[in-house]
Design a protein around this motif. Structure first.
Motif, PDB file in Angstrom:
ATOM      1  N   VAL A  64       0.841  -1.202   0.000  1.00  0.00           N
ATOM      2  CA  VAL A  64       0.000   0.000   0.000  1.00  0.00           C
ATOM      3  C   VAL A  64       0.877   1.253   0.000  1.00  0.00           C
ATOM      4  CG1 VAL A  64      -1.766   1.280   1.256  1.00  0.00           C
ATOM      5  CG2 VAL A  64      -1.890  -1.227   1.146  1.00  0.00           C
ATOM      6  N   ARG A  65       1.931   1.226   0.822  1.00  0.00           N
ATOM      7  CA  ARG A  65       2.829   2.400   0.886  1.00  0.00           C
ATOM      8  C   ARG A  65       3.512   2.647  -0.464  1.00  0.00           C
ATOM      9  NH1 ARG A  65       1.808   5.463   5.133  1.00  0.00           N
ATOM     10  NH2 ARG A  65       1.581   4.292   7.064  1.00  0.00           N
ATOM     11  N   GLU A  66       3.849   1.555  -1.149  1.00  0.00           N
ATOM     12  CA  GLU A  66       4.494   1.695  -2.444  1.00  0.00           C
ATOM     13  C   GLU A  66       3.587   2.438  -3.436  1.00  0.00           C
ATOM     14  OE1 GLU A  66       6.143  -2.020  -3.914  1.00  0.00           O
ATOM     15  OE2 GLU A  66       6.057  -1.241  -5.961  1.00  0.00           O
ATOM     16  N   GLU A  67       2.309   2.073  -3.424  1.00  0.00           N
ATOM     17  CA  GLU A  67       1.358   2.760  -4.315  1.00  0.00           C
ATOM     18  C   GLU A  67       1.162   4.206  -3.890  1.00  0.00           C
ATOM     19  OE1 GLU A  67       0.201   1.783  -7.117  1.00  0.00           O
ATOM     20  OE2 GLU A  67       1.082  -0.225  -6.954  1.00  0.00           O
ATOM     21  N   LEU A  68       1.072   4.377  -2.577  1.00  0.00           N
ATOM     22  CA  LEU A  68       0.864   5.732  -2.040  1.00  0.00           C
ATOM     23  C   LEU A  68       1.990   6.672  -2.467  1.00  0.00           C
ATOM     24  CD1 LEU A  68      -0.332   5.813   1.684  1.00  0.00           C
ATOM     25  CD2 LEU A  68      -1.342   6.953  -0.309  1.00  0.00           C
ATOM     26  N   ALA A  69       3.206   6.116  -2.521  1.00  0.00           N
ATOM     27  CA  ALA A  69       4.387   6.930  -2.804  1.00  0.00           C
ATOM     28  C   ALA A  69       4.335   7.556  -4.199  1.00  0.00           C
ATOM     29  CB  ALA A  69       5.643   6.076  -2.652  1.00  0.00           C
ATOM     30  N   ARG A  70       3.467   7.005  -5.062  1.00  0.00           N
ATOM     31  CA  ARG A  70       3.331   7.593  -6.397  1.00  0.00           C
ATOM     32  C   ARG A  70       2.680   8.974  -6.353  1.00  0.00           C
ATOM     33  NH1 ARG A  70       4.312   3.111  -9.724  1.00  0.00           N
ATOM     34  NH2 ARG A  70       3.778   1.174  -8.677  1.00  0.00           N
TER      35      ARG A  70
END
Lengths: 361, 361
Positions: A46-52
């Motif tokens: 989830v954090r990886e997607e958020l970082a976009r």
């Protein structure tokens, strides 16, 4: 009210064909519009997607770790019991615990319903929670329930669907005096089957604006605000709508190519046709609320993209703000009283064979 | 064969919104193409309409007097018993007596079914005759039955519909190996209700090309040739198709007016759109055959015009030429044998609650 308003919408980050990317994006888009969200799923993903999203840190977006995911092939009940830390269940636990105002998932719809019943529980007096589908009508957005959770129904279930749907249309959608109908095979009182006749008799005794039977052709006219049926028939009707729309678009495209004049027309009108296809396709409409459970939960289509998720999050927020859950339960609890005298009438009528009755049209 | 070919089609001159004018005209048009007809109704009224065609005397058109007419509001069974000389009943008496190869009526559809059962009788072994609707699919013309005569159905009824429909598709429509499906709320075997599960189990034991469940969205794809369901669900599905098509045309017309470019396109494409509306509208498809009675009978829509009647007369002729009635009865008689072991399986499966089963998608 102000404290309540700050409660986030719990979003199952792992549900649907385009999870987690489209889900996270849709939730972020909703947060940008001021709706707080809590994304539920494996935190690293989830954090990886958020970082976009560079502005994510400044938005009302939280992440709640959930280590497990319910697959589309999982048995709903087993998934809820065995995968205790699955994202759907954790969403409902946030709602139950008062940490979220409601939840939405684009995942396994049976698992969402199972999770709602398992974690939130049925409202007192409600026999069967239902899934509501908003229909893409010409006027308004009629509610059809049940859209598939309850395949075999008794009269009490449909009467409760009608009473719950009426409250939902009034309190959440703002329809002043919802017109309620039972889906049947003809408008006349002599039509219907044993189930619809018992339901209609009971609803005639209620205080809601009950309009009797409606037919398949009335689903999209907007002449009724709440239409009740068993989940089997509801599913057939919804998928028939979808299939008809698809064939219709194909036929019209073919017709528009069939002559030089029509071909020119077709080129010019193609965008309009595509927009219409989206409008009529029930899968594009977005989120379907659950009613009859002790909290706010929405199912969105597995194909949901970021736009669909953003819209769904808004709708969860609106449903939570309406605070209609208690009234929905209170309405459903009246069903038994309405049915008691109707049961006698239904038995009397059952002496006339169904085949004969169906001959009247 | 040559003697049989000379037998006329009995046409109820008094049925439908445009009777007798449109009915007589349609029958005369069929006769001009070489199909002998016998018009049934009050002789003076029928003769008056016939006189509008100068060549009528040279055509294979006969008139059979019938003094009474069944109204749309009449109770079907009572009309058959009390109005002994009604035009529907007289049509069936001509078929029964070997004076006509089949009949068609645009009148009270319940009365047509009642007349068929009353005069021709059920075929031996057939529990419930059914009405077949041909669907306006992209490919082929799938048969949906029952389309409304039998609201409450038991497994034996749907199994018989499947077996009878399969013979009809093969013998009358010339489909080499009809693909048969049961309409359900999902494709997986775990879907369906008690009725569909018992029916599917029985049909899996048959020699027909049974494809399991299909969904509402499969009705118009042409992937199945025969689709069976109870008359309640069949009616809802057909009218949902009709309503969706109507809304879709309205939406597309609106979209085509919504911009200058689309407006031009719309003007050019209007004829194509109107043609498509007619194609998708099930009421335009024409005649619906009865199966399971001892003879050939067709119901056409009450709005039938001369063209619809001419087409219906042709179809009666084709159905009679196929001489499939006996084989339809023989096929239906196998239903009980197919169901005997299935009943045991259905009971076993019933231990799993329906709501849980429906959660699998």
């Amino acid at each position: 009210m102000s404290e309540e308003r700050a409660l986030p919408v719990a979003v199952d980050a792992m549900g649907g064909d385009h999870a987690p990317a489209a889900i996270v994006q849709g939730a972020v888009d909703a947060a940008r519009e001021g709706v707080p969200v809590v994304l539920v799923g494996p935190e690293p993903a989830v954090r990886e997607e958020l970082a976009r999203n560079r502005d994510a840190a400044n938005l009302p977006v939280a992440v709640r770790h959930a280590s497990e995911v319910v697959g589309m092939g999982d048995h709903p009940g087993q998934a809820m019991r065995r995968k205790k830390d699955n994202s759907i269940r954790v969403c409902f636990e946030l709602v139950k615990g008062g940490a979220a105002c409601g939840m939405v998932s684009a995942g396994n719809s049976g698992a969402v319903m199972a999770g709602a019943i398992f974690v939130l529980g049925r409202l007192p007096g409600v026999e069967r929670p239902a899934i509501i589908s908003e229909l893409p009508a010409l006027k308004g957005r009629p509610l059809l329930l049940d859209m598939g959770a309850n395949v075999e129904c008794r009269p009490v279930h449909l009467v409760q669907f009608a009473l719950m749907g009426e409250v939902y249309a009034r309190r959440v959608l703002g329809v002043e005096r919802p017109r309620v109908a039972v889906l049947s095979n003809g408008e006349e009182d002599s039509k219907g089957n044993d189930l619809t006749r018992a339901v209609a008799a009971a609803l005639r005794r209620s205080t809601i604006d009950f309009r009797g039977y409606c037919e398949g052709r009335d689903l999209l006219t907007g002449d009724f605000d709440v239409i009740v049926t068993d989940g089997f028939t509801g599913n057939v009707a919804l998928k028939t709508m979808e299939g008809t729309a698809r064939v219709f678009v194909d036929l019209i495209r073919g017709a528009l190519r069939s002559s030089a004049a029509a071909k020119l027309g077709g080129l010019l009108a193609r965008r309009a046709l595509t927009a219409m296809k989206k409008r009529i396709d029930w899968r594009e409409i977005g989120a379907a609320p659950l009613v009859g459970v002790a909290g706010v939960g929405f199912i969105t289509h597995g194909r949901s993209d970021a736009l669909a998720i953003r819209n769904a999050v808004r709708r969860v927020r609106a449903a939570a703000d309406a605070r209609a859950t208690e009234e929905i339960g209170a309405a459903a609890a009246c069903a038994e009283a309405l049915l008691a005298p109707a049961a006698v009438a239904a038995e009397t009528r059952a002496e006339e064979p169904s085949q004969t009755a169906s001959f009247k049209a």
